[in-house]
Motif scaffolding. Sequence first.
Motif, PDB file in Angstrom:
ATOM      1  N   GLY A  10       0.893  -1.998  -0.339  1.00  0.00           N
ATOM      2  CA  GLY A  10      -0.032  -0.598   0.286  1.00  0.00           C
ATOM      3  C   GLY A  10       1.054   1.063   0.026  1.00  0.00           C
ATOM      4  N   LEU A  11       0.682   1.929   0.133  1.00  0.00           N
ATOM      5  CA  LEU A  11       0.948   3.803   0.393  1.00  0.00           C
ATOM      6  C   LEU A  11       1.224   4.013   1.637  1.00  0.00           C
ATOM      7  N   VAL A  12       2.098   4.348   2.415  1.00  0.00           N
ATOM      8  CA  VAL A  12       2.393   4.756   3.450  1.00  0.00           C
ATOM      9  C   VAL A  12       3.512   5.957   3.291  1.00  0.00           C
ATOM     10  N   GLY A  16       6.091   5.653   8.084  1.00  0.00           N
ATOM     11  CA  GLY A  16       5.746   4.533   8.858  1.00  0.00           C
ATOM     12  C   GLY A  16       6.012   3.170   8.522  1.00  0.00           C
ATOM     13  N   SER A  17       4.715   2.102   9.132  1.00  0.00           N
ATOM     14  CA  SER A  17       5.023   0.711   9.167  1.00  0.00           C
ATOM     15  C   SER A  17       4.419   0.296   7.958  1.00  0.00           C
ATOM     16  N   ARG A  66      15.334  -2.035  10.405  1.00  0.00           N
ATOM     17  CA  ARG A  66      14.646  -1.565  10.168  1.00  0.00           C
ATOM     18  C   ARG A  66      13.030  -2.482   9.300  1.00  0.00           C
ATOM     19  N   PHE A  67      13.170  -4.079   9.288  1.00  0.00           N
ATOM     20  CA  PHE A  67      12.799  -4.670   8.519  1.00  0.00           C
ATOM     21  C   PHE A  67      13.128  -5.865  10.071  1.00  0.00           C
ATOM     22  N   GLN A  81       8.324  -7.571   8.212  1.00  0.00           N
ATOM     23  CA  GLN A  81       6.948  -6.365   9.039  1.00  0.00           C
ATOM     24  C   GLN A  81       8.682  -4.694   8.885  1.00  0.00           C
ATOM     25  N   MET A  82       7.601  -3.925   8.183  1.00  0.00           N
ATOM     26  CA  MET A  82       8.906  -3.032   7.594  1.00  0.00           C
ATOM     27  C   MET A  82       8.211  -1.589   8.380  1.00  0.00           C
ATOM     28  N   ASN A  83       9.068  -0.925   9.293  1.00  0.00           N
ATOM     29  CA  ASN A  83       9.010  -0.290  10.363  1.00  0.00           C
ATOM     30  C   ASN A  83      10.024   1.107   9.450  1.00  0.00           C
ATOM     31  N   SER A  84       9.859   1.935   9.690  1.00  0.00           N
ATOM     32  CA  SER A  84      10.475   3.322   9.079  1.00  0.00           C
ATOM     33  C   SER A  84      10.788   3.388   7.942  1.00  0.00           C
TER      34      SER A  84
END
Length: 121
Positions: A10-12, A16-17, A66-67, A81-84
Amino acid sequence: QVQLVESGGGLVQAGGSLRLSCAASGIMFSINAMGWYRQAPGKQRELVAVITSGGSTNYADSVKGRFTISRDNAKGTVYLQMNSLKPEDTAVYYCNAEIKTIATPMGRDYWGQGTQVTVSS
């Protein structure tokens, strides 16, 4: 017939995560390594992260810290899981798995259809 089905793109906004999921379906003997690759426009497909059936992981330097890749062996599912998130993480993300079946007892690579991840600045 074995299939890998991805979801969660999606779009973030930057920072974001997102969490990607990939589920394997069909008649399988076993699933060995599972991983995520990505391909940005005009660039080659690159490895993002991989996890073995025993849970050992490896990450691209660009996503370390981050991931996080994980898997549920009972469900034949791998997660990312993808953060930052950063704008440079924008790409189509593909799930990959090495799977042994009756037709391919030595195992072969399967790919998902890809899911778009877009990170806006």
